[in-house]
Write an enzyme that holds these catalytic residues in place. Sequence first.
Site, PDB file in Angstrom:
ATOM      1  N   ASP A 111       0.862  -1.179   0.000  1.00  0.00           N
ATOM      2  CA  ASP A 111       0.000   0.000   0.000  1.00  0.00           C
ATOM      3  C   ASP A 111       0.902   1.235   0.000  1.00  0.00           C
ATOM      4  O   ASP A 111       1.833   1.327   0.816  1.00  0.00           O
ATOM      5  CB  ASP A 111      -0.901  -0.016   1.237  1.00  0.00           C
ATOM      6  CG  ASP A 111      -1.945   1.083   1.207  1.00  0.00           C
ATOM      7  OD1 ASP A 111      -3.036   0.831   0.679  1.00  0.00           O
ATOM      8  OD2 ASP A 111      -1.646   2.184   1.713  1.00  0.00           O
ATOM      9  N   GLU A 154      -4.843   2.457  -3.932  1.00  0.00           N
ATOM     10  CA  GLU A 154      -3.383   2.517  -3.912  1.00  0.00           C
ATOM     11  C   GLU A 154      -2.788   1.230  -3.341  1.00  0.00           C
ATOM     12  O   GLU A 154      -1.671   1.212  -2.848  1.00  0.00           O
ATOM     13  CB  GLU A 154      -2.899   3.718  -3.092  1.00  0.00           C
ATOM     14  CG  GLU A 154      -3.257   3.688  -1.630  1.00  0.00           C
ATOM     15  CD  GLU A 154      -4.606   4.302  -1.281  1.00  0.00           C
ATOM     16  OE1 GLU A 154      -4.805   4.656  -0.121  1.00  0.00           O
ATOM     17  OE2 GLU A 154      -5.455   4.434  -2.185  1.00  0.00           O
TER      18      GLU A 154
END
Length: 254
Positions: A111, A154
């Site tokens: 992430d 993301e």
Amino acid sequence: MAEADLFALESAALANAKAAHANPDADARAALAEMIVHYERLMRESRRLIRRSDRAELDMTQMNRQLHELAQQLEYRATHDPLSGALNRAAVIDKATACLQQADMALIVLDIDHFKWINDDFGHPAGDTVIKTVVSCLRTLLGPDVAVGRVGGEEFSVIWPTSDIDEAREVGHHICNAIADQVFGAPIDRQITASVGVSWNPQDTAFELAYSHADEALYAAKRAGRNCVKVYSHLPLPVTPPPPAPEDASAPCL
């Protein structure tokens, strides 16, 4: 209803030629002339039909090629993220599930740290560039045959078949370091990092369990300060509080 004889005239000319050949008194030259006329016509029609057939075959070949390309495009769009070109979530699940049915596998999730700040400070187009650059970085690092997916805004996943948990951890560290060393270019003027979680899973592990463990390791990396790697099997066991002691019946009531 009887079908029309497409070669009626030719058949009649052939019959006349046969009769003339069998009859020595017949006018063979006239029969031969008639045969020549019809034979030449057949040759012209045959050439025309062959040309038409060739064009039809070429058109069919082009149409099949276009259909094949369209099918490939539709399959690609159904399995890939339109922004980054990475596999989408459904494709990651399918590939990871198929891999786990055949072999041991590490599932690596990462992430991008503080991604909201990137969008807020530099704008969403810059955020999109970061996502695309991270995928490009992963492909350069891991090779084109490794399954890399974008499973969230993301968040990304890497499917790494291996029976060695230490190898999986090393791959996670390589990913973390490569992103931290990546230059993203203007307008981004700061280092971009990622937190990485790794779960190692023996064959026949359910994908949901593999992902849950990798996700737990990812959040452990976030809690540890980000820009680091955590492996699920190396996480400390949760501390279970002791059960409350039973009340002493002989204790006086207050």
